[in-house]
Motif scaffolding. Structure first.
Motif, PDB file in Angstrom:
ATOM      1  N   LEU A 178       0.849  -1.193   0.000  1.00 57.83           N
ATOM      2  CA  LEU A 178       0.000   0.000   0.000  1.00 57.83           C
ATOM      3  C   LEU A 178       0.888   1.246   0.000  1.00 57.83           C
ATOM      4  CD1 LEU A 178      -2.769   1.421   0.297  1.00 57.83           C
ATOM      5  CD2 LEU A 178      -2.576   1.094   2.765  1.00 57.83           C
ATOM      6  N   GLY A 179       1.968   1.219   0.760  1.00 59.66           N
ATOM      7  CA  GLY A 179       2.892   2.353   0.833  1.00 59.66           C
ATOM      8  C   GLY A 179       3.465   2.696  -0.548  1.00 59.66           C
ATOM      9  N   ARG A 180       3.932   1.667  -1.260  1.00 55.87           N
ATOM     10  CA  ARG A 180       4.494   1.903  -2.612  1.00 55.87           C
ATOM     11  C   ARG A 180       3.431   2.483  -3.541  1.00 55.87           C
ATOM     12  NH1 ARG A 180       6.782  -3.602  -2.790  1.00 55.87           N
ATOM     13  NH2 ARG A 180       8.751  -3.417  -1.723  1.00 55.87           N
ATOM     14  N   TYR A 181       2.244   1.926  -3.447  1.00 57.49           N
ATOM     15  CA  TYR A 181       1.142   2.403  -4.295  1.00 57.49           C
ATOM     16  C   TYR A 181       0.851   3.880  -3.997  1.00 57.49           C
ATOM     17  CZ  TYR A 181      -3.653   3.026  -5.927  1.00 57.49           C
ATOM     18  OH  TYR A 181      -4.786   3.523  -6.525  1.00 57.49           O
ATOM     19  N   LEU A 182       0.856   4.236  -2.705  1.00 62.15           N
ATOM     20  CA  LEU A 182       0.566   5.627  -2.329  1.00 62.15           C
ATOM     21  C   LEU A 182       1.673   6.571  -2.796  1.00 62.15           C
ATOM     22  CD1 LEU A 182      -0.808   5.014   1.281  1.00 62.15           C
ATOM     23  CD2 LEU A 182      -2.128   5.819  -0.700  1.00 62.15           C
ATOM     24  N   MET A 183       2.918   6.084  -2.757  1.00 61.95           N
ATOM     25  CA  MET A 183       4.032   6.932  -3.225  1.00 61.95           C
ATOM     26  C   MET A 183       3.833   7.266  -4.703  1.00 61.95           C
ATOM     27  SD  MET A 183       7.433   5.850  -1.099  1.00 61.95           S
ATOM     28  CE  MET A 183       8.125   4.806  -2.247  1.00 61.95           C
ATOM     29  N   LYS A 184       3.415   6.232  -5.455  1.00 60.94           N
ATOM     30  CA  LYS A 184       3.192   6.425  -6.889  1.00 60.94           C
ATOM     31  C   LYS A 184       2.029   7.394  -7.134  1.00 60.94           C
ATOM     32  CE  LYS A 184       2.908   3.226 -10.736  1.00 60.94           C
ATOM     33  NZ  LYS A 184       2.855   1.795 -11.039  1.00 60.94           N
ATOM     34  N   LYS A 185       0.939   7.219  -6.383  1.00 60.21           N
ATOM     35  CA  LYS A 185      -0.251   8.046  -6.607  1.00 60.21           C
ATOM     36  C   LYS A 185      -0.057   9.493  -6.170  1.00 60.21           C
ATOM     37  CE  LYS A 185      -4.034   6.874  -7.662  1.00 60.21           C
ATOM     38  NZ  LYS A 185      -4.683   6.869  -8.998  1.00 60.21           N
ATOM     39  N   THR A 186       0.664   9.687  -5.042  1.00 58.52           N
ATOM     40  CA  THR A 186       0.746  11.044  -4.485  1.00 58.52           C
ATOM     41  C   THR A 186       2.038  11.759  -4.864  1.00 58.52           C
ATOM     42  OG1 THR A 186       1.841  10.280  -2.466  1.00 58.52           O
ATOM     43  CG2 THR A 186      -0.557  10.343  -2.430  1.00 58.52           C
ATOM     44  N   GLY A 187       3.027  10.990  -5.340  1.00 60.91           N
ATOM     45  CA  GLY A 187       4.326  11.579  -5.654  1.00 60.91           C
ATOM     46  C   GLY A 187       5.143  11.897  -4.403  1.00 60.91           C
ATOM     47  N   ARG A 188       4.655  11.448  -3.221  1.00 60.26           N
ATOM     48  CA  ARG A 188       5.398  11.706  -1.979  1.00 60.26           C
ATOM     49  C   ARG A 188       6.321  10.532  -1.680  1.00 60.26           C
ATOM     50  NH1 ARG A 188       3.198  15.467   2.149  1.00 60.26           N
ATOM     51  NH2 ARG A 188       5.310  15.244   2.886  1.00 60.26           N
ATOM     52  N   GLU A 189       7.572  10.855  -1.384  1.00 68.75           N
ATOM     53  CA  GLU A 189       8.513   9.820  -0.936  1.00 68.75           C
ATOM     54  C   GLU A 189       8.129   9.413   0.473  1.00 68.75           C
ATOM     55  OE1 GLU A 189      11.238   7.933  -1.769  1.00 68.75           O
ATOM     56  OE2 GLU A 189      10.600   8.477  -3.790  1.00 68.75           O
ATOM     57  N   MET A 190       8.188   8.131   0.781  1.00 69.25           N
ATOM     58  CA  MET A 190       7.895   7.732   2.159  1.00 69.25           C
ATOM     59  C   MET A 190       8.894   6.658   2.589  1.00 69.25           C
ATOM     60  SD  MET A 190       3.746   7.763   2.496  1.00 69.25           S
ATOM     61  CE  MET A 190       3.307   6.349   1.502  1.00 69.25           C
ATOM     62  N   ILE A 191       9.139   6.603   3.871  1.00 67.12           N
ATOM     63  CA  ILE A 191      10.003   5.558   4.434  1.00 67.12           C
ATOM     64  C   ILE A 191       9.055   4.432   4.827  1.00 67.12           C
ATOM     65  CG2 ILE A 191      11.680   5.034   6.264  1.00 67.12           C
ATOM     66  CD1 ILE A 191      11.529   8.439   6.328  1.00 67.12           C
ATOM     67  N   LEU A 192       9.257   3.241   4.249  1.00 64.93           N
ATOM     68  CA  LEU A 192       8.254   2.192   4.408  1.00 64.93           C
ATOM     69  C   LEU A 192       8.648   1.122   5.418  1.00 64.93           C
ATOM     70  CD1 LEU A 192       7.243   1.549   0.661  1.00 64.93           C
ATOM     71  CD2 LEU A 192       6.240   3.154   2.315  1.00 64.93           C
ATOM     72  N   TRP A 193       7.687   0.751   6.233  1.00 65.41           N
ATOM     73  CA  TRP A 193       7.803  -0.438   7.098  1.00 65.41           C
ATOM     74  C   TRP A 193       7.649  -1.655   6.187  1.00 65.41           C
ATOM     75  CZ3 TRP A 193       8.571  -0.848  12.370  1.00 65.41           C
ATOM     76  CH2 TRP A 193       8.368  -2.123  12.929  1.00 65.41           C
ATOM     77  N   GLU A 194       8.338  -2.766   6.533  1.00 66.57           N
ATOM     78  CA  GLU A 194       8.342  -3.948   5.661  1.00 66.57           C
ATOM     79  C   GLU A 194       7.248  -4.953   5.996  1.00 66.57           C
ATOM     80  OE1 GLU A 194      10.325  -5.702   3.163  1.00 66.57           O
ATOM     81  OE2 GLU A 194      10.834  -3.626   2.644  1.00 66.57           O
ATOM     82  N   SER A 196       3.296  -6.877   5.210  1.00 67.84           N
ATOM     83  CA  SER A 196       2.402  -7.177   4.087  1.00 67.84           C
ATOM     84  C   SER A 196       1.221  -8.013   4.566  1.00 67.84           C
ATOM     85  CB  SER A 196       3.156  -7.917   2.983  1.00 67.84           C
ATOM     86  OG  SER A 196       3.696  -9.102   3.516  1.00 67.84           O
ATOM     87  N   CYS A 197       0.217  -8.081   3.695  1.00 69.66           N
ATOM     88  CA  CYS A 197      -0.976  -8.881   3.995  1.00 69.66           C
ATOM     89  C   CYS A 197      -0.791 -10.258   3.362  1.00 69.66           C
ATOM     90  CB  CYS A 197      -2.210  -8.178   3.413  1.00 69.66           C
ATOM     91  SG  CYS A 197      -3.604  -9.297   3.224  1.00 69.66           S
ATOM     92  N   VAL A 198      -0.924 -11.301   4.160  1.00 72.41           N
ATOM     93  CA  VAL A 198      -0.718 -12.667   3.638  1.00 72.41           C
ATOM     94  C   VAL A 198      -1.721 -13.020   2.545  1.00 72.41           C
ATOM     95  CG1 VAL A 198       0.451 -13.852   5.527  1.00 72.41           C
ATOM     96  CG2 VAL A 198      -2.024 -13.538   5.654  1.00 72.41           C
ATOM     97  N   VAL A 199      -2.892 -12.408   2.600  1.00 71.30           N
ATOM     98  CA  VAL A 199      -3.924 -12.729   1.608  1.00 71.30           C
ATOM     99  C   VAL A 199      -3.598 -12.043   0.275  1.00 71.30           C
ATOM    100  CG1 VAL A 199      -6.394 -12.558   1.088  1.00 71.30           C
ATOM    101  CG2 VAL A 199      -5.638 -12.935   3.444  1.00 71.30           C
ATOM    102  N   HIS A 200      -3.369 -10.747   0.324  1.00 69.75           N
ATOM    103  CA  HIS A 200      -3.144 -10.009  -0.923  1.00 69.75           C
ATOM    104  C   HIS A 200      -1.803 -10.327  -1.569  1.00 69.75           C
ATOM    105  CE1 HIS A 200      -6.619  -7.871   0.715  1.00 69.75           C
ATOM    106  NE2 HIS A 200      -6.898  -7.619  -0.553  1.00 69.75           N
ATOM    107  N   SER A 226      -2.265  -5.496  -2.637  1.00 66.83           N
ATOM    108  CA  SER A 226      -1.667  -6.493  -3.554  1.00 66.83           C
ATOM    109  C   SER A 226      -0.282  -6.012  -3.968  1.00 66.83           C
ATOM    110  CB  SER A 226      -2.544  -6.658  -4.793  1.00 66.83           C
ATOM    111  OG  SER A 226      -3.887  -6.898  -4.428  1.00 66.83           O
ATOM    112  N   GLU A 227       0.529  -6.968  -4.471  1.00 64.51           N
ATOM    113  CA  GLU A 227       1.894  -6.592  -4.860  1.00 64.51           C
ATOM    114  C   GLU A 227       1.881  -5.739  -6.136  1.00 64.51           C
ATOM    115  OE1 GLU A 227       3.623 -10.548  -4.942  1.00 64.51           O
ATOM    116  OE2 GLU A 227       4.754 -10.020  -3.125  1.00 64.51           O
ATOM    117  N   THR A 228       2.972  -4.970  -6.305  1.00 62.79           N
ATOM    118  CA  THR A 228       3.053  -4.013  -7.421  1.00 62.79           C
ATOM    119  C   THR A 228       2.788  -4.649  -8.793  1.00 62.79           C
ATOM    120  OG1 THR A 228       4.576  -2.731  -6.086  1.00 62.79           O
ATOM    121  CG2 THR A 228       4.519  -2.201  -8.430  1.00 62.79           C
TER     122      THR A 228
END
Ligand code: 13P
Ligand code: SF4
Length: 338
Positions: A178-194, A196-200, A226-228
């Motif tokens: 979700l973090g990577r997706y948000l970075m792409k959508k908003t153009g904001r760089e973020m420091i991401l925690w590692e 994930s959702c086992v289902v997605h 879901s993954e990128t």
């Protein structure tokens, strides 16, 4: 019966629910009637997430995504909230409406994202990035919420991240997808925690590509957990509610759905003439697109937890007040989102 209850209470920490075999539980329509009678008798409200088993979705007073359920919990005047979802959702209900009794049919209904992120770890990350704002997905426990500046859900994350002060770095936890997706959508760089959702994470980009090739008229829709590679293939990416709205309002007649399968129940009700195909996962032998945490709740456990008001969510008041702040900040910043 008191003896039975005492015995069942003793197994609660191990089982996470009242031991079913100790009780006579009505079956079929009788069970549904018994739950509805308990609801009246106790002035209770049943809140359920879209990923719950269909029988629970059908008996709920309100069905929703995590943001909608948090608002319902905050605003209810029922005396008891029977929360049919996972633990962090029931905890959020308690944080928002502490005078109500909140019960959860099975406290082992956890979440891989919530389990991955402790307050301690988040505080350490904050110390490594002085000045950073900590934005945390609602899929986390109360302690982790208390260590955050703002909470987001899948339906308001983009709007909230976009509106955070531009001069502050952002730590985003715990979902890296979700973090990577948000970075792409908003153009904001973020420091991401590692986390994930086992289902997605179980969806297979290769197998979904084959599904698309065999169904050229279908739209692939995916939840941003879901993954990128899956998100890059998707025609539409959105939160649980956004996916439901898309299926209902889109001109397309066929959809490959890359999110937890429980949502298909509501999609079928809202768009009965449309064809819904669950997206395929890596392991052909596994029901991995069903969240086994969500599916721990059953009608039988719901009946027992309403009857005996156990397991109950309780919380230290200081922790609750600390966790409330970033949730209130979220609710304030996402008033326009349904
Ligand atoms: P929503 O915020 O869309 O309800 O999602 C919760 C969740 O657990 C997704 O896996
Ligand atoms: Fe957690 Fe994933 Fe289950 Fe949602 S689907 S509750 S994120 S494990």
């Amino acid at each position: 019966m008191n003896d039975t209850l005492e015995k069942a209470k003793a197994t609660l920490p191990v089982y996470g629910f009242l031991n079913l075999k100790d009780y006579e539980i009505p079956q079929g329509q009788e069970l549904i009637k018994a739950i509805l009678d308990l609801k009246k008798e106790k002035n209770a409200v049943i809140l359920a997430h879209y990923y719950q088993p269909p029988a629970i979705q059908d008996i709920a007073d309100f069905l929703g995504d995590s943001l909608q359920l948090a608002r319902q919990a905050r605003d209810t005047d029922a005396d008891m909230i029977a929360f049919c979802g996972v633990h962090f959702m029931a905890e959020t209900a308690k944080i928002l409406n502490p005078t109500k009794k909140v019960v959860l049919p099975d406290t082992q209904a956890g979440c891989s994202l919530a389990d991955s992120c402790s307050a301690e770890g988040l505080n350490k990350m904050r110390a490594e990035h002085p000045g950073a704002l900590v934005a945390t997905y609602i899929n986390c426990n109360a302690e982790t919420k208390a260590a955050s500046d703002i909470i987001v859900t899948s339906s308001n994350a983009e709007q909230i991240i976009e509106n955070l002060p531009k001069d502050r770095p952002i730590i985003f936890a715990p979902d890296k997808n979700l973090g990577r997706y948000l970075m792409k959508k908003t153009g904001r760089e973020m420091i991401l925690w590692e986390g994930s959702c086992v289902v997605h994470e179980a969806f297979s980009m290769e197998r979904i590509a084959q599904q698309l090739a065999s169904n050229p008229d279908a739209k692939l829709i995916a939840h941003p957990e879901s993954e990128t590679p899956v998100l890059d293939l998707a025609h539409f990416v959105g939160s649980t509610s956004a996916l439901l709205n898309y299926v209902e309002t889109s001109d397309a007649q066929k959809f490959i759905v890359a999110t937890e399968e429980g949502i298909l129940h509501e999609m079928r009700k809202r768009a009965p003439h449309k064809e819904l195909i669950p997206a395929l996962v890596f392991d052909e032998s596994c029901n991995c697109s069903e969240c086994f945490f969500m599916k721990r709740n059953t009608l039988e456990k719901l009946y027992l937890c309403m009857k005996y008001e156990l397991p109950e969510i309780t919380m230290d008041e200081q922790l609750r007040l600390q966790a409330l702040k970033p949730i209130e900040a979220m609710l304030e910043m996402s008033k326009s989102i349904k």
